[in-house]
Design a protein around this motif. Structure first.
Motif, PDB file in Angstrom:
ATOM      1  N   TYR A 102      -1.077  35.736  23.323  1.00  0.00           N
ATOM      2  CA  TYR A 102      -0.250  35.016  24.216  1.00  0.00           C
ATOM      3  C   TYR A 102       1.345  35.211  24.059  1.00  0.00           C
ATOM      4  CZ  TYR A 102      -4.548  32.780  25.884  1.00  0.00           C
ATOM      5  OH  TYR A 102      -5.845  32.606  26.322  1.00  0.00           O
ATOM      6  N   GLU A 103       2.073  35.077  25.023  1.00  0.00           N
ATOM      7  CA  GLU A 103       3.448  35.157  25.130  1.00  0.00           C
ATOM      8  C   GLU A 103       4.036  33.489  24.954  1.00  0.00           C
ATOM      9  OE1 GLU A 103       5.600  38.943  26.827  1.00  0.00           O
ATOM     10  OE2 GLU A 103       4.037  38.079  28.456  1.00  0.00           O
ATOM     11  N   GLU A 104       5.082  33.553  24.359  1.00  0.00           N
ATOM     12  CA  GLU A 104       5.863  32.188  24.156  1.00  0.00           C
ATOM     13  C   GLU A 104       6.681  31.884  25.326  1.00  0.00           C
ATOM     14  OE1 GLU A 104       7.756  29.111  20.927  1.00  0.00           O
ATOM     15  OE2 GLU A 104       7.800  31.297  20.504  1.00  0.00           O
ATOM     16  N   VAL A 105       6.611  30.801  25.922  1.00  0.00           N
ATOM     17  CA  VAL A 105       7.635  30.127  26.980  1.00  0.00           C
ATOM     18  C   VAL A 105       8.207  28.947  26.735  1.00  0.00           C
ATOM     19  CG1 VAL A 105       6.370  31.648  28.862  1.00  0.00           C
ATOM     20  CG2 VAL A 105       5.871  29.273  28.318  1.00  0.00           C
ATOM     21  N   ASP A 106       8.995  28.290  27.331  1.00  0.00           N
ATOM     22  CA  ASP A 106       9.505  27.028  26.947  1.00  0.00           C
ATOM     23  C   ASP A 106      10.176  26.466  28.355  1.00  0.00           C
ATOM     24  OD1 ASP A 106      10.170  24.432  25.948  1.00  0.00           O
ATOM     25  OD2 ASP A 106      11.598  25.354  24.772  1.00  0.00           O
ATOM     26  N   PHE A 107      10.505  25.066  28.669  1.00  0.00           N
ATOM     27  CA  PHE A 107      10.818  24.626  29.791  1.00  0.00           C
ATOM     28  C   PHE A 107      11.704  23.430  29.281  1.00  0.00           C
ATOM     29  CE2 PHE A 107       6.234  25.199  29.551  1.00  0.00           C
ATOM     30  CZ  PHE A 107       6.096  26.240  30.125  1.00  0.00           C
ATOM     31  N   PRO A 143       6.325  14.330  30.085  1.00  0.00           N
ATOM     32  CA  PRO A 143       5.230  13.662  29.530  1.00  0.00           C
ATOM     33  C   PRO A 143       4.222  14.853  28.830  1.00  0.00           C
ATOM     34  CG  PRO A 143       4.813  13.283  31.750  1.00  0.00           C
ATOM     35  CD  PRO A 143       6.165  14.147  31.404  1.00  0.00           C
ATOM     36  N   GLU A 144       4.234  15.792  29.603  1.00  0.00           N
ATOM     37  CA  GLU A 144       3.418  16.994  29.281  1.00  0.00           C
ATOM     38  C   GLU A 144       4.039  18.261  29.755  1.00  0.00           C
ATOM     39  OE1 GLU A 144      -0.247  17.451  31.765  1.00  0.00           O
ATOM     40  OE2 GLU A 144       0.644  16.202  33.160  1.00  0.00           O
ATOM     41  N   LEU A 145       3.227  19.386  29.375  1.00  0.00           N
ATOM     42  CA  LEU A 145       3.932  20.668  29.573  1.00  0.00           C
ATOM     43  C   LEU A 145       3.264  21.295  30.849  1.00  0.00           C
ATOM     44  CD1 LEU A 145       4.194  22.154  26.027  1.00  0.00           C
ATOM     45  CD2 LEU A 145       5.794  20.783  27.151  1.00  0.00           C
ATOM     46  N   THR A 146       2.138  21.150  31.028  1.00  0.00           N
ATOM     47  CA  THR A 146       1.555  21.974  32.168  1.00  0.00           C
ATOM     48  C   THR A 146       2.111  22.003  33.761  1.00  0.00           C
ATOM     49  OG1 THR A 146      -0.668  21.359  31.121  1.00  0.00           O
ATOM     50  CG2 THR A 146      -0.788  22.391  33.641  1.00  0.00           C
ATOM     51  N   PRO A 147       2.769  20.695  34.096  1.00  0.00           N
ATOM     52  CA  PRO A 147       3.354  20.899  35.456  1.00  0.00           C
ATOM     53  C   PRO A 147       4.580  21.732  35.288  1.00  0.00           C
ATOM     54  CG  PRO A 147       2.956  18.690  34.706  1.00  0.00           C
ATOM     55  CD  PRO A 147       2.472  19.325  33.764  1.00  0.00           C
ATOM     56  N   SER A 148       5.342  22.044  34.282  1.00  0.00           N
ATOM     57  CA  SER A 148       6.392  22.670  34.061  1.00  0.00           C
ATOM     58  C   SER A 148       5.942  24.142  34.041  1.00  0.00           C
ATOM     59  CB  SER A 148       7.184  22.557  32.555  1.00  0.00           C
ATOM     60  OG  SER A 148       7.641  21.084  32.858  1.00  0.00           O
ATOM     61  N   LEU A 149       4.869  24.316  33.310  1.00  0.00           N
ATOM     62  CA  LEU A 149       4.349  25.675  33.542  1.00  0.00           C
ATOM     63  C   LEU A 149       3.929  25.901  34.898  1.00  0.00           C
ATOM     64  CD1 LEU A 149       2.574  27.918  31.905  1.00  0.00           C
ATOM     65  CD2 LEU A 149       0.785  26.758  32.546  1.00  0.00           C
ATOM     66  N   LYS A 165      -1.031  34.934  30.096  1.00  0.00           N
ATOM     67  CA  LYS A 165      -1.386  34.151  29.040  1.00  0.00           C
ATOM     68  C   LYS A 165      -0.171  33.750  28.291  1.00  0.00           C
ATOM     69  CE  LYS A 165      -5.930  36.414  27.969  1.00  0.00           C
ATOM     70  NZ  LYS A 165      -6.721  37.246  26.851  1.00  0.00           N
ATOM     71  N   TRP A 166       0.063  32.574  28.462  1.00  0.00           N
ATOM     72  CA  TRP A 166       1.328  31.937  27.988  1.00  0.00           C
ATOM     73  C   TRP A 166       0.947  30.738  26.833  1.00  0.00           C
ATOM     74  CZ3 TRP A 166       4.793  31.357  33.000  1.00  0.00           C
ATOM     75  CH2 TRP A 166       5.239  32.860  33.199  1.00  0.00           C
ATOM     76  N   PHE A 167       1.858  30.417  26.028  1.00  0.00           N
ATOM     77  CA  PHE A 167       1.714  29.337  24.978  1.00  0.00           C
ATOM     78  C   PHE A 167       3.191  28.811  24.989  1.00  0.00           C
ATOM     79  CE2 PHE A 167       3.263  32.161  21.723  1.00  0.00           C
ATOM     80  CZ  PHE A 167       3.894  31.549  20.941  1.00  0.00           C
ATOM     81  N   ALA A 168       3.070  27.368  24.514  1.00  0.00           N
ATOM     82  CA  ALA A 168       4.646  26.845  24.243  1.00  0.00           C
ATOM     83  C   ALA A 168       4.470  25.729  23.380  1.00  0.00           C
ATOM     84  CB  ALA A 168       5.010  26.116  25.552  1.00  0.00           C
ATOM     85  N   VAL A 169       5.183  25.431  22.535  1.00  0.00           N
ATOM     86  CA  VAL A 169       5.181  24.168  21.582  1.00  0.00           C
ATOM     87  C   VAL A 169       6.566  23.399  22.072  1.00  0.00           C
ATOM     88  CG1 VAL A 169       5.489  23.434  19.270  1.00  0.00           C
ATOM     89  CG2 VAL A 169       4.196  25.530  19.683  1.00  0.00           C
ATOM     90  N   GLY A 170       6.426  22.187  22.519  1.00  0.00           N
ATOM     91  CA  GLY A 170       7.607  21.472  22.998  1.00  0.00           C
ATOM     92  C   GLY A 170       7.421  20.031  22.687  1.00  0.00           C
ATOM     93  N   GLN A 171       8.282  19.323  22.864  1.00  0.00           N
ATOM     94  CA  GLN A 171       8.424  17.930  22.765  1.00  0.00           C
ATOM     95  C   GLN A 171       8.181  17.052  24.067  1.00  0.00           C
ATOM     96  OE1 GLN A 171      12.202  15.934  21.564  1.00  0.00           O
ATOM     97  NE2 GLN A 171      11.071  14.740  20.351  1.00  0.00           N
ATOM     98  N   CYS A 172       7.186  16.182  23.976  1.00  0.00           N
ATOM     99  CA  CYS A 172       6.825  15.202  25.276  1.00  0.00           C
ATOM    100  C   CYS A 172       7.156  13.729  24.775  1.00  0.00           C
ATOM    101  CB  CYS A 172       5.519  15.560  25.551  1.00  0.00           C
ATOM    102  SG  CYS A 172       4.877  17.414  25.942  1.00  0.00           S
ATOM    103  N   TRP A 173       7.255  13.082  25.880  1.00  0.00           N
ATOM    104  CA  TRP A 173       7.585  11.885  25.873  1.00  0.00           C
ATOM    105  C   TRP A 173       6.763  10.840  26.926  1.00  0.00           C
ATOM    106  CZ3 TRP A 173      11.923   9.466  22.958  1.00  0.00           C
ATOM    107  CH2 TRP A 173      12.544  10.804  22.265  1.00  0.00           C
ATOM    108  N   ARG A 174       6.280   9.695  26.202  1.00  0.00           N
ATOM    109  CA  ARG A 174       5.375   8.870  26.928  1.00  0.00           C
ATOM    110  C   ARG A 174       5.576   7.567  26.458  1.00  0.00           C
ATOM    111  NH1 ARG A 174      -0.575  11.296  28.199  1.00  0.00           N
ATOM    112  NH2 ARG A 174       0.095  13.350  28.572  1.00  0.00           N
ATOM    113  N   TYR A 175       5.932   6.560  27.311  1.00  0.00           N
ATOM    114  CA  TYR A 175       6.208   5.228  26.915  1.00  0.00           C
ATOM    115  C   TYR A 175       4.845   4.488  26.923  1.00  0.00           C
ATOM    116  CZ  TYR A 175       8.336   0.567  26.130  1.00  0.00           C
ATOM    117  OH  TYR A 175       8.695  -0.723  25.653  1.00  0.00           O
TER     118      TYR A 175
END
Length: 485
Positions: A102-107, A143-149, A165-175
């Motif tokens: 898998y290749e790394e991406v970010d948003f 709050p999650e990464l899938t919509p950005s993907l 085939k993509w992967f990401a490690v990112g910070q998410c926020w939910r109240y």
């Protein structure tokens, strides 16, 4: 020209001979004066355009109020010891992803609010950190990464070849309400396959998570995967004549089965307009724990049964059949899932879901793109750390430095700096002592940072033939090194 004597100690009882370095000159460290007045850049708005200008800082009241030194509720600081654990975890996330090709991406962490508002009733909709920016645009912290993907896939269009085939490690926020393993910010590992309609995609994704668990010491007796399919609910709707437009709302309610009393589930289902008889039948279906029993209820001709049988067959080929089990109540709370869904759970039942994912073949069309078959998972950093604590599997991750370099004389600080730079140029890590310190302090510092080799820079004294340097070995007992000078 003067000779510089380097005394370097190794964790060995062997003798070490000095290395003599000749320096043409040792320039003193450059001194910088503190400015009396700071200036800062600001922006002016002139007729709708912005121009930069240099202005004096604002005058502030010299009386300051004490602030709360804790981070905002639900968030975290990462001091060095926590950062080492985070890096260790993230490195495993990334190494497993690369093992599977898998290749790394970010948003961006900040996205358009509309990206995350899909279906009424979704829990995530009420948990957004959202606001209007200065350009009157509605934005939100993701709050999650899938919509950005999905947005990025639509943006790239036909310039990329499928499958992705993509992967990401990112910070998410939910109240959201905080519990053990649940915070208002967290980091999430996502792996996604875009353009693959076959169940082999879900099988590989689960295999990658199993590989991760094995790498960090988690076994099938510690963790399992509950597997089902959204198509089970679709087939139930067809059989009992429930309107398809209720699908998303019912999924969101069923996802709460293990979180709220069953009477509350019945009440919420009743509000959708489903008959009492259909509700009882529906709850019976979602209490099923075996594929054979599900086949007896729904029949064996539907896609749901076929997909699930294929997944369990592939699990044997991938070698993780002992990790997975069928559980019809797993539907996942997000509206975009369309097929197989799965959740990772701890078998002792002390923690919330460790990870979860599934197929989302129609997500892209909700944003104006063409439907492309896709599936993926999200894996948060908080619950897995709690699990590692439970299992006493947290690694010991102290600071590690290859060299600690110290000048034995204040006049030799420049020489020590040169030596430290030479070591770093060779790719070695160096902790340079930046001020004159006694040897006792240096060796305590070396032990604290787990330095493998102290490098002591001193003047060559020809009137002495030998001297004995006694230090405490950082790993074992007291040892003595003799250095010829």
């Amino acid at each position: 020209m003067r000779a510089i004597h380097i005394v370097t100690t190794r964790l060995s009882s062997s003798f070490i001979r000095p290395v003599l370095l000749d320096f043409v000159s040792c320039s003193p460290l450059r001194q910088f004066s503190t400015p009396r007045r700071f200036i800062c850049a600001a922006s002016k708005v002139n007729g709708g355009s912005r121009s930069g200008s240099i202005v004096a800082p604002l005058v502030v009241n010299e009386e300051f109020q004490n602030i709360d030194v804790n981070p905002p509720k639900g968030t975290r600081d990462f001091p060095p010891e926590d950062m080492r654990l985070r890096n260790w975890l993230f490195n495993h996330f990334k190494e497993v992803s690369r093992l599977f090709g898998y290749e790394e991406v970010d948003f961006p962490v900040l996205e358009t609010e509309a990206l995350f508002i899909r279906k009424a009733g979704e829990e995530i909709r009420d948990q957004l950190y959202c606001f209007e920016d200065r350009g009157n645009r509605r934005v939100a912290l993701r709050p999650e990464l899938t919509p950005s993907l999905a947005r990025l896939v639509i943006q790239k269009g036909k310039s990329v070849s499928l499958p992705l085939k993509w992967f990401a490690v990112g910070q998410c926020w939910r109240y959201e309400r905080m519990t053990r393993g649940r915070r208002r910010e967290h980091y999430q590992w996502n792996m996604d396959i875009i353009g693959m309609p076959e169940v082999t995609a879900e099988a590989e994704l689960i295999s990658s998570i199993v590989t991760f668990f094995k790498r960090i010491g988690i076994t099938a007796s510690d963790v399992g995967f509950k597997v089902s399919s959204r198509k089970v609910l679709q087939e139930f709707f067809k059989k009992y004549g429930v309107p398809e437009d209720l699908f998303g709302r019912v999924c969101i309610i069923i996802d709460k089965i293990e979180k709220i009393p069953i009477d509350e589930i019945k009440k919420e289902l009743g509000f959708t307009g489903i008959s009492d008889d259909a509700i009882e039948q529906l709850l019976q279906v979602f209490s099923v724990k075996s594929l054979d029993d599900l086949e007896d209820i729904l029949g064996g001709a539907g896609e749901a049964i076929a997909d699930l049988k294929q997944l369990f067959s592939l699990a044997e080929k991938f070698g993780y059949s002992e990790w997975i089990q069928f559980d019809a109540s797993v539907v996942r709370g997000l509206a975009y899932y369309t097929g197989i869904v799965f959740e990772g759970f701890d078998r002792e039942g002390k923690l919330r879901a460790i990870c979860g994912g599934g197929r989302y073949d129609r997500l892209l069309s909700t944003y104006g793109g063409d439907d492309i078959p896709a599936c993926g998972f999200g894996f948060g950093d908080a619950v897995i750390v709690e699990l590692l604590k439970e299992k006493d599997l947290l690694p010991e991750l102290g600071q590690e430095v290859e060299n600690i370099v110290c000048a034995l004389d204040k006049d030799l600080q420049g020489a020590a700096t040169t030596i430290a730079t030479a070591l770093k140029d060779k790719g070695q890590t160096v902790d340079l002592v930046l001020e004159s310190k006694p040897l006792k302090w240096v060796f305590k510092r070396a032990a604290r940072v787990n330095a493998r080799r102290p490098v002591l820079v001193g003047k060559l004294v020809r009137s002495v033939s030998r001297f004995c340097l006694q230090v405490s070995n950082f790993k074992s007992n007291l040892m003595t090194w003799s250095c010829s000078i």
